[in-house]
Design an enzyme around this catalytic site. Structure first.
Site, mmCIF file in Angstrom:
data_model
loop_
_atom_site.group_PDB
_atom_site.id
_atom_site.type_symbol
_atom_site.label_atom_id
_atom_site.label_comp_id
_atom_site.label_asym_id
_atom_site.label_seq_id
_atom_site.Cartn_x
_atom_site.Cartn_y
_atom_site.Cartn_z
ATOM 1 N N ILE A 60 56.158 11.862 -13.679
ATOM 2 C CA ILE A 60 55.044 10.991 -14.039
ATOM 3 C C ILE A 60 53.975 11.916 -14.616
ATOM 4 C CG2 ILE A 60 54.097 11.101 -11.681
ATOM 5 C CD1 ILE A 60 52.965 8.313 -12.060
ATOM 6 N N SER A 61 53.455 11.574 -15.790
ATOM 7 C CA SER A 61 52.575 12.495 -16.515
ATOM 8 C C SER A 61 51.221 12.669 -15.836
ATOM 9 C CB SER A 61 52.369 12.007 -17.949
ATOM 10 O OG SER A 61 53.573 12.026 -18.672
ATOM 11 N N GLN A 62 50.567 13.764 -16.177
ATOM 12 C CA GLN A 62 49.200 14.059 -15.739
ATOM 13 C C GLN A 62 48.271 12.915 -16.170
ATOM 14 O OE1 GLN A 62 47.780 17.362 -17.972
ATOM 15 N NE2 GLN A 62 45.799 17.492 -16.939
#
Length: 213
Positions: A60-62
């Site tokens: 899950i991206s920043q």
């Protein structure tokens, strides 16, 4: 943990103070709780400014990078948007809070089913999810999109995705090598050509498919 407080702090310190000013984007981050989209044992890190593993070799991206990509898309309430790489479904849910309809493609069946279950659990009715090769774009029917967001790194702009943009439509995609990329904002011009603008450097997992890696 007080996830509500953590969520507000994330928006204030990781987004607002780093230049994310689009109110539609900020409000979506306040509504969609990131801890609901990460593994239980990582919930305490959900509002940290970093990517987190979600299984199947994906992340899950920043939060800041997601916020930046959404802001670059210049989303409007009536937009129809295509997302490549559903992943955890977090970014999909953020999009669904902002625009009219979200089409999303995930190549991994396990992640796709998990995300679909989460959307149903949270009551989203404006998300259409399919399993497939996202580099080919939406193949179930002919649709032109106001926006396309790609959550994996490509060596170049996949032609099928650009062809599915409306005139004036925007695509945000990380382009570069497998180990480092730069966010590109692609706008489809009246003559069918593309305008390219460059944003932050980033590191995404590779975009796997016929028109990716």
């Amino acid at each position: 943990m007080d996830f509500e407080k953590e969520s507000r702090m994330m928006v204030e310190y990781q987004l607002k103070r780093r230049g994310i000013s689009d109110e539609k984007v900020l409000n979506a981050f306040l509504k969609v709780k990131r801890h609901l989209f990460v593994p239980k044992d990582l919930e305490r890190y959900a509002y940290d400014d970093c990517p987190l593993p979600i299984g199947e070799g994906q992340t899950i991206s920043q939060p800041y990078i997601i916020g930046l990509m959404l802001q670059l898309l210049e989303l409007r309430e009536n937009d129809v948007v295509l997302e490549i790489g559903t992943g955890s479904g977090y970014q999909t849910a953020l999009l669904a809070e902002i625009v009219r309809l979200v089409y999303t493609i995930e190549r991994n069946e396990t992640l796709a089913q998990r995300a679909k279950n989460k959307f149903e659990e949270l009551g989203y009715k404006n998300i259409v999810l399919e399993v497939g090769d996202g580099t080919k774009g939406w193949t179930k029917e002919e649709i032109e999109f106001d926006g396309i967001i790609v959550s994996a790194a490509a060596p170049k702009v996949p032609e099928p995705l650009f062809s599915q943009l409306k005139i004036g439509g925007r695509m945000v995609i990380p382009i570069g090598s497998r180990t480092f990329q730069r966010l590109h904002k692609i706008t489809k011009l009246e003559d069918g050509n593309m305008k390219v603008e460059y944003s932050d450097g980033c590191m995404f997992v590779p975009l796997i498919g016929e028109y990716g890696w």
